[in-house]
Design an enzyme around this catalytic site. Sequence first.
Site, PDB file in Angstrom:
ATOM      1  N   SER A   1       0.843  -1.184   0.000  1.00 24.70           N
ATOM      2  CA  SER A   1       0.000   0.000   0.000  1.00 24.70           C
ATOM      3  C   SER A   1       0.881   1.237   0.000  1.00 24.70           C
ATOM      4  O   SER A   1       1.983   1.228   0.548  1.00 24.70           O
ATOM      5  CB  SER A   1      -0.909  -0.007   1.232  1.00 24.70           C
ATOM      6  OG  SER A   1      -0.435   0.916   2.194  1.00 24.70           O
ATOM      7  N   LYS A   2       0.374   2.284  -0.626  1.00 17.93           N
ATOM      8  CA  LYS A   2       1.246   3.445  -0.777  1.00 17.93           C
ATOM      9  C   LYS A   2       1.452   4.169   0.546  1.00 17.93           C
ATOM     10  O   LYS A   2       2.374   4.963   0.669  1.00 17.93           O
ATOM     11  CB  LYS A   2       0.745   4.385  -1.877  1.00 17.93           C
ATOM     12  CG  LYS A   2      -0.605   4.976  -1.684  1.00 17.93           C
ATOM     13  CD  LYS A   2      -0.911   5.865  -2.886  1.00 17.93           C
ATOM     14  CE  LYS A   2      -2.371   6.266  -2.874  1.00 17.93           C
ATOM     15  NZ  LYS A   2      -2.815   6.830  -4.128  1.00 17.93           N
ATOM     16  N   ARG A   3       0.619   3.894   1.530  1.00  8.88           N
ATOM     17  CA  ARG A   3       0.847   4.509   2.843  1.00  8.88           C
ATOM     18  C   ARG A   3       1.978   3.792   3.593  1.00  8.88           C
ATOM     19  O   ARG A   3       2.760   4.401   4.282  1.00  8.88           O
ATOM     20  CB  ARG A   3      -0.426   4.445   3.688  1.00  8.88           C
ATOM     21  CG  ARG A   3      -1.458   5.477   3.304  1.00  8.88           C
ATOM     22  CD  ARG A   3      -2.686   5.384   4.190  1.00  8.88           C
ATOM     23  NE  ARG A   3      -3.143   4.005   4.355  1.00  8.88           N
ATOM     24  CZ  ARG A   3      -3.821   3.334   3.428  1.00  8.88           C
ATOM     25  NH1 ARG A   3      -4.100   3.903   2.280  1.00  8.88           N
ATOM     26  NH2 ARG A   3      -4.216   2.091   3.648  1.00  8.88           N
ATOM     27  N   ARG A   4       2.049   2.489   3.437  1.00  7.31           N
ATOM     28  CA  ARG A   4       3.006   1.679   4.195  1.00  7.31           C
ATOM     29  C   ARG A   4       4.317   1.433   3.455  1.00  7.31           C
ATOM     30  O   ARG A   4       5.373   1.377   4.043  1.00  7.31           O
ATOM     31  CB  ARG A   4       2.384   0.291   4.410  1.00  7.31           C
ATOM     32  CG  ARG A   4       1.813   0.008   5.751  1.00  7.31           C
ATOM     33  CD  ARG A   4       1.539  -1.483   5.899  1.00  7.31           C
ATOM     34  NE  ARG A   4       0.889  -2.106   4.764  1.00  7.31           N
ATOM     35  CZ  ARG A   4      -0.404  -2.418   4.720  1.00  7.31           C
ATOM     36  NH1 ARG A   4      -1.179  -2.153   5.738  1.00  7.31           N
ATOM     37  NH2 ARG A   4      -0.916  -3.009   3.659  1.00  7.31           N
TER      38      ARG A   4
END
Length: 472
Positions: A238-241
């Site tokens: 995921s682009k957040r993680r």
Amino acid sequence: MTSGPRFRFAPSPTGMFHVGGARSALHNWALARRLGGTFVLRIEDTDEARNNPEWTQGIIDALAWIGISSDDPHFEGPKFQSANADAHVAAAQRLADAGHAYYCDLTGEEVQDRARELGITGYDGYSRDRGLEPGPGRVLRFRVPDGETVVEDAVRGTVTFDNSTIEDFVLLRGNGSPVFVLANVVDDIEMAITDVVRGEEHLPNTPKQQMLWSALGHEPPRWAHVPVLVNEQRKKLSKRRDKVALEQYRADGILPDAMVNYLMTLGWTMPGSEEAGSEIFPWSEMEAAFRLDDVTPSPAFFDVKKLIAFNKQYIKNMGVDAFVAAVDSELPAEWDRARFREIAPHIMERLETLRDAPALVDFLFLPDGSDPVVDDASWDKAMQPDWAPALLAEVTDAYAEHDASSWNADTLKAAIEAVMERHEVKLGKAQAPVRVAVTGRSVGPPLFESLEVLGRDETLRRLRVALTRLGD
Ligand code: GLU
């Protein structure tokens, strides 16, 4: 236009280009080229709130970077979903006229209230037989038939969906705008797509889309859903993680060939790689060998360490000229390129990424007369042995006897060997004070090649500066 099967890659320009998208693009590209077909690039830009034209250009650039070139005869596009909005609405209208879809005046909240009251999830088909006309705020819903939908998937085999688990889904929102599943299918039909190869996250959309293909009077395409990419904790990237943007890897000094090769190993094993004991293959061979039937459905671990190991191999094995060209943007503008070219062959096998290059050789590009900066710990460690100052002084004298014509790695090595024998020190150890004096570091490219490139005068100057410091 080629006559074979038609594949497509249909990214939404809503952010940086995801490595998972890049892998799907490569799969489609490999198949389109091998089968003499077409790769259509369709930019799904109908989500106005999240779109940004910059991302569209980013997608096109990123595709070119991984070798999917718009100049190739197999490439078609880019096409823009937004240009086809009228066709999406017209298709919805046809579905309504044919009784495959109906209008409903419930708001989202009302749908939820009913679901709660009835103890069900989703929409219960409330307006199926109410015969509502279109009107402001009314959504158009697809009338999901009874029975089941059988999706034949090249990666997953036969996947059967019980239609009772699929609600009468929305085709047009209350403001008349088409939703993703509809626009996507209408475009695929219009672009005569024969094969949909995409990420697993779209599998739940597939029964709905297959029903739409049939209701619009077409044979559905061949489907293939390639496995999701996960991180070390087996969580979906995921682009957040996680670092997911292809652009970031590019900026961090990953070579496109290494990225392409690594992405192709995710969910697929090149036939013969086990026997070969290597997963490194040129694109032409992977393109010739890639089959969807060989793709495994289980999640694939996107292992950054492995990607870097691939990159290291690729840097090591590339030609010096190609390396110099690839690394150029990492180098400060003022660095002398001819000098860099001389040291390049000696650093290539030490690099994990292109970005590591400048720090390894910066001692060759100091402004005239400035001395390499050395941290105290490295200095102390190199100069501590009792033989070090004498060895350094004798090496300096021996080097001073060479003029520019005999200043090369072999003679410089021979000179130090003569000195170290007198001190009974091995070469590895004997190099340390010289290296720290001249480069300011305790590790770096091969020493004698470095000194050769640095040149006689500057090498001697730095050695003498170090001797002065030792004498202080
Ligand atoms: N636009 C969709 C996405 O970026 C892709 C849809 C598809 O491949 O069918 O996820």
